[in-house]
Scaffold this active site. Sequence first.
Site, PDB file in Angstrom:
ATOM      1  N   HIS A   1       0.824  -1.208   0.000  1.00  0.00           N
ATOM      2  CA  HIS A   1       0.000   0.000   0.000  1.00  0.00           C
ATOM      3  C   HIS A   1       0.849   1.245   0.000  1.00  0.00           C
ATOM      4  O   HIS A   1       0.451   2.285  -0.511  1.00  0.00           O
ATOM      5  CB  HIS A   1      -0.957  -0.026   1.197  1.00  0.00           C
ATOM      6  CG  HIS A   1      -2.087  -0.956   0.982  1.00  0.00           C
ATOM      7  ND1 HIS A   1      -2.543  -1.819   1.938  1.00  0.00           N
ATOM      8  CD2 HIS A   1      -2.826  -1.177  -0.114  1.00  0.00           C
ATOM      9  CE1 HIS A   1      -3.533  -2.527   1.431  1.00  0.00           C
ATOM     10  NE2 HIS A   1      -3.714  -2.157   0.201  1.00  0.00           N
TER      11      HIS A   1
ATOM     12  N   CYS B   1      -2.016 -12.140 -21.726  1.00  0.00           N
ATOM     13  CA  CYS B   1      -2.144 -11.295 -20.531  1.00  0.00           C
ATOM     14  C   CYS B   1      -1.061 -11.580 -19.492  1.00  0.00           C
ATOM     15  O   CYS B   1      -1.105 -11.037 -18.397  1.00  0.00           O
ATOM     16  CB  CYS B   1      -3.536 -11.432 -19.914  1.00  0.00           C
ATOM     17  SG  CYS B   1      -3.913 -13.109 -19.388  1.00  0.00           S
TER      18      CYS B   1
ATOM     19  N   ASP C   1       2.071 -18.677 -16.557  1.00  0.00           N
ATOM     20  CA  ASP C   1       1.911 -20.093 -16.240  1.00  0.00           C
ATOM     21  C   ASP C   1       2.310 -20.980 -17.398  1.00  0.00           C
ATOM     22  O   ASP C   1       2.886 -22.050 -17.194  1.00  0.00           O
ATOM     23  CB  ASP C   1       0.455 -20.383 -15.839  1.00  0.00           C
ATOM     24  CG  ASP C   1       0.202 -20.027 -14.394  1.00  0.00           C
ATOM     25  OD1 ASP C   1       1.054 -20.373 -13.554  1.00  0.00           O
ATOM     26  OD2 ASP C   1      -0.816 -19.379 -14.104  1.00  0.00           O
TER      27      ASP C   1
ATOM     28  N   GLU D   1      -2.975 -21.532 -20.633  1.00  0.00           N
ATOM     29  CA  GLU D   1      -1.799 -21.397 -19.773  1.00  0.00           C
ATOM     30  C   GLU D   1      -1.242 -22.754 -19.340  1.00  0.00           C
ATOM     31  O   GLU D   1      -0.365 -22.845 -18.507  1.00  0.00           O
ATOM     32  CB  GLU D   1      -2.077 -20.492 -18.578  1.00  0.00           C
ATOM     33  CG  GLU D   1      -3.377 -20.737 -17.848  1.00  0.00           C
ATOM     34  CD  GLU D   1      -3.628 -19.697 -16.740  1.00  0.00           C
ATOM     35  OE1 GLU D   1      -2.771 -18.844 -16.476  1.00  0.00           O
ATOM     36  OE2 GLU D   1      -4.705 -19.775 -16.140  1.00  0.00           O
TER      37      GLU D   1
HETATM   38  C1  PEP Z   1      -0.572 -15.932 -16.434  1.00  0.00           C
HETATM   39  O1  PEP Z   1      -0.447 -17.051 -15.939  1.00  0.00           O
HETATM   40  O2  PEP Z   1       0.157 -15.489 -17.355  1.00  0.00           O
HETATM   41  C2  PEP Z   1      -1.610 -15.027 -15.951  1.00  0.00           C
HETATM   42  C3  PEP Z   1      -1.855 -13.892 -16.554  1.00  0.00           C
HETATM   43  O3  PEP Z   1      -2.263 -15.374 -14.812  1.00  0.00           O
HETATM   44  P1  PEP Z   1      -1.586 -15.283 -13.349  1.00  0.00           P
HETATM   45  O4  PEP Z   1      -0.291 -14.528 -13.497  1.00  0.00           O
HETATM   46  O5  PEP Z   1      -2.580 -14.570 -12.520  1.00  0.00           O
HETATM   47  O6  PEP Z   1      -1.409 -16.712 -13.006  1.00  0.00           O
HETATM   48 MG    MG Z   2      -1.986 -17.863 -14.723  1.00  0.00          MG
END
Ligand code: PEP
Ligand code: MG
Length: 591
Positions: free
Chosen positions: A199, A512, A465, A441
């Site tokens: 924070h 992502c 992942d 993933e």
């Molecule tokens: C990923 O695995 O790339 C992802 C975006 O999910 P997290 O990082 O939340 O596992």
């Molecule tokens: Mg992930």
Amino acid sequence: MSGQVKGEKTYRGIAVSAGVCRGKVLVLHRTRRAIVRRPLADDAIEPEIRRFEHALVRTRQQILEVQRRVAATMSSSEADIFDAHLLMLEDRVLIEEVLKIVHEQKVNAEFAFHTASERYVNVLENVQDEYLRERAADLRDLTGRVLDNLLEVKEAFSLRNLTDPCILVGHDLSPSTTAQLDKKYVLGFATDIGGKTSHTAILAHSLDIPAVVGLQTITDELTTGDYVLLDGYNGVVIVNPTDQTLFEYGQLAKVKASLEEKLAEVQHQPAVTLDGKAIHLSANIEAQHDVPAIMEHGAEGVGLFRTEFLFINRESLPTEEEQFKVYREVAAALKPNTVIIRTLDLGGDKFASHLQLAKEMNPFLGWRAIRFCLAQPELFRAQLRAILRASAEGNIKMMYPMISGLDELNQANAFVEKCKGELRAEKVPFDENLDIGAMIEIPSAALIANALAKRVKFFSIGSNDLIQYTLAADRTNEKVSHLYEPTHPAILRLIKMTVDAAHANGIWTGVCGEIAGDPVLAPLLIGLGVDELSAAPAMIDQVKYIIRRIKLSEAQVLAQAALESESPTEIFARCVEFARQNAPSLFENRA
Ligand code: PEP
Ligand code: MG
């Protein structure tokens, strides 16, 4: 007062808020409270408990007051941080434990409270999840307040009384301390502990004050009055900087300022390559308070809303209603832009302490994400209903994490259909055409992407992942971090396979994971055919900048060469060269 450090000395930590400042430091030493164990006579127990309750009430009033002050000077999301403090303060488990110690051991309240709360703090400080570890700092902040009230310690020094500009140095700057900062007098701050999700970091961002955390021993090394230069871009604090260093920093500041100007120019421009390929550029968020940053950086909505943070900093599950309000708030704020909500991804390195799950040998290969949700119908139902209901009020899409095969996808979809049926019967509105996607993933998902693509509306590649599962390299274990290679040919082939399967079935693919926010790797992903990139808000500007300076045709040549290469290092070197040639300004300050 002169410092202990004589010549120039550099300390390295984690950069959490950009900017460079220099000036004298004010070191805030940790208050060391003397907690003595005082035995109580039988008739002193009830008055002691009343004293404890009085301290809780007093603490509550103080927090509400700080919250009011913060809400008046910052955004309401910063003030929300104190809601977490209030929740912790009302935690019955902790309170009951304190009462039990007072009763059974017949000891004073501060000793009982200190014993019980330290147990909690220690557990939180030792979990692997960075976010949860940061919550330990919140709990310490709160318990310090309660102890001060029990011990009747008066505030020794108030930051509201500063009269000269300074750089604050502390073990950790708690939200309640940070909330008192006056931007006129605080040039920057540096702390021993903390991480990117603390924070302290969030508040530094919103105050726009340069900050470096995780410097480990900086409070012991520095003395009030020492002269330092603090670099919030690179996470560096330099004590007694030489003239040469100051000159170099003067130059660096000019380069940074000119880069920031260039980035600001593209902030609200579309993410389109020179030859006209539009890339959907969206942001990853963890909570509703990230929304202003998305707008500021000109992202096109949210590509990944990690909903697990609604579940882990608390003592009970969030209700459907509570979740609905959060999803609706984000969707309404960003309308007509899309918000992709990922269903719960608990497990792996993210745990909700109140769920009391059994310890697993291999949590990343265990009861995580969609596997966990399918086995917890009530929990999953509440989230799905909340997402569906919010979809009536904004442009929401939903995706499932950790899909490993068709069966899971079919089961999850059946669950959604059931929730839709319930809502229809209750005449509760939702978006009948809500798009549902699957995260890719796990290597098995990429390998059967063709079958999955026939049953979803989009893919989002979770490269964080996908890399760990493909290369068998735990993403949280620094001992195997050298194996964690985004440009490994196996990863590129899985990405290509996913994109091709999506396009052959008329759906789109995003990425992502962290690589989507890396301006060195984004051109490679675009060349591989990825349609959307979703990155942390702070990385959006740089990614957009490079997108606008490359040609899709050249990114495709880069990707083709990468697919033909056998060497991760060679592929990475080509990506660096491509990025440097097309957007040299982004690399002027990088080694
Ligand atoms: C990923 O695995 O790339 C992802 C975006 O999910 P997290 O990082 O939340 O596992
Ligand atoms: Mg992930």
